[in-house]
Motif scaffolding. Sequence first.
Motif, short mmCIF file in Angstrom:
data_model
loop_
_atom_site.label_atom_id
_atom_site.label_comp_id
_atom_site.label_asym_id
_atom_site.label_seq_id
_atom_site.Cartn_x
_atom_site.Cartn_y
_atom_site.Cartn_z
N PRO A 198 22.33 34.33 8.01
CA PRO A 198 21.41 33.19 8.00
C PRO A 198 20.79 33.01 6.61
O PRO A 198 20.72 33.94 5.82
N ASN A 199 20.35 31.78 6.36
CA ASN A 199 19.70 31.48 5.08
C ASN A 199 18.38 32.23 4.96
O ASN A 199 17.63 32.34 5.92
N VAL A 200 18.11 32.73 3.77
CA VAL A 200 16.84 33.39 3.48
C VAL A 200 15.80 32.33 3.10
O VAL A 200 14.64 32.43 3.46
N TYR A 201 16.26 31.30 2.39
CA TYR A 201 15.38 30.26 1.89
C TYR A 201 15.66 28.95 2.65
O TYR A 201 16.65 28.84 3.37
N TYR A 202 14.81 27.95 2.48
CA TYR A 202 15.00 26.68 3.17
C TYR A 202 16.33 26.05 2.73
O TYR A 202 16.70 26.10 1.56
N ASP A 203 17.04 25.43 3.66
CA ASP A 203 18.36 24.85 3.40
C ASP A 203 18.25 23.49 2.72
O ASP A 203 18.48 22.45 3.33
N VAL A 204 17.91 23.49 1.45
CA VAL A 204 17.79 22.26 0.67
C VAL A 204 19.16 21.61 0.51
O VAL A 204 19.29 20.39 0.63
N GLN B 68 22.19 21.34 -6.87
CA GLN B 68 22.24 22.53 -7.70
C GLN B 68 21.01 23.43 -7.54
O GLN B 68 20.98 24.53 -8.08
N ILE B 69 20.01 22.97 -6.78
CA ILE B 69 18.84 23.83 -6.56
C ILE B 69 18.99 24.67 -5.30
O ILE B 69 18.03 25.24 -4.81
N ASP B 70 20.23 24.78 -4.81
CA ASP B 70 20.51 25.63 -3.65
C ASP B 70 20.36 27.10 -4.07
O ASP B 70 21.13 27.59 -4.89
N ILE B 71 19.38 27.78 -3.52
CA ILE B 71 19.16 29.19 -3.85
C ILE B 71 19.58 30.09 -2.68
O ILE B 71 19.27 31.28 -2.68
N ASN B 72 20.32 29.55 -1.72
CA ASN B 72 20.77 30.33 -0.56
C ASN B 72 22.12 30.99 -0.78
O ASN B 72 22.85 31.24 0.17
N LYS B 73 22.48 31.27 -2.00
CA LYS B 73 23.73 31.99 -2.28
C LYS B 73 23.48 33.48 -2.06
O LYS B 73 22.39 33.98 -2.34
N PRO B 74 24.47 34.22 -1.56
CA PRO B 74 24.26 35.65 -1.29
C PRO B 74 23.76 36.43 -2.50
O PRO B 74 22.93 37.33 -2.36
N ALA B 75 24.20 36.09 -3.69
CA ALA B 75 23.79 36.82 -4.88
C ALA B 75 22.31 36.60 -5.22
O ALA B 75 21.72 37.38 -5.97
N LEU B 76 21.70 35.56 -4.67
CA LEU B 76 20.30 35.23 -4.99
C LEU B 76 19.32 35.66 -3.91
O LEU B 76 18.13 35.36 -3.99
N ARG B 77 19.77 36.36 -2.89
CA ARG B 77 18.95 36.69 -1.72
C ARG B 77 17.62 37.36 -2.06
O ARG B 77 16.64 37.15 -1.38
N SER B 78 17.57 38.15 -3.10
CA SER B 78 16.33 38.86 -3.42
C SER B 78 15.77 38.45 -4.78
O SER B 78 14.96 39.16 -5.37
N SER B 79 16.16 37.28 -5.28
CA SER B 79 15.74 36.85 -6.61
C SER B 79 14.43 36.08 -6.65
O SER B 79 13.86 35.89 -7.71
#
Length: 189
Positions: A27-33, A80-91
């Motif tokens: 599931p997404n960690v951040y809001y699904d923009v 491009q402001i999608d931050i729900n990529k797996p590599a960004l989960r804790s950024s």
Amino acid sequence: MRFVFPLILVITLFISSCSNPAQQNQPNVYYDVLGFVQRQIAGLSAQKPLVNKAVGLNQNRNQQTTRDINWKRELELFTQIDINKPALRSSYQIARPDSLTYQYRLKNAKDNLAVRELTVQLDSVTHQPSRIEAVLHTDNPLYSSERHLLLESGPIAGREWQVKHYKLSGFQKLPYFDKNDFLVEGNVK
């Protein structure tokens, strides 16, 4: 021949580890923009609403009213402001000043990630995004840039939830050249 079976086994394990379905279905960690913006692009492309659009580069400004807009290109920076990529989960640090607002801020300013801040405000009735704001920053030897994004949406004339206003502003600076300020702003009718 003894080495063929272990080699095939190692290759099979390597290939299967590259596409772990459990990781892809998290599931997404951040809001699904990204999902919201993609739905808006599809809806606006189909409806072709009238848009009062202003474009500016440095001191030059141009304004027009048109229905002929490529919405995929027009709202590309918002995808491009999608931050729900797996590599960004804790950024990103997550803050919830109230139940309708999501605020994300880059934890480590030294990380070379473009999205520095993202705020999503939801409508109290529909829980759809009414306001999305983001700050993107890029700094490398070739150029530096900063972009401020704003997307406001709501119900329009009895239709579905839709983008009402969007604004992209900022600058780009190349070494040995002057800084170029830009602005793209649209009001959807």
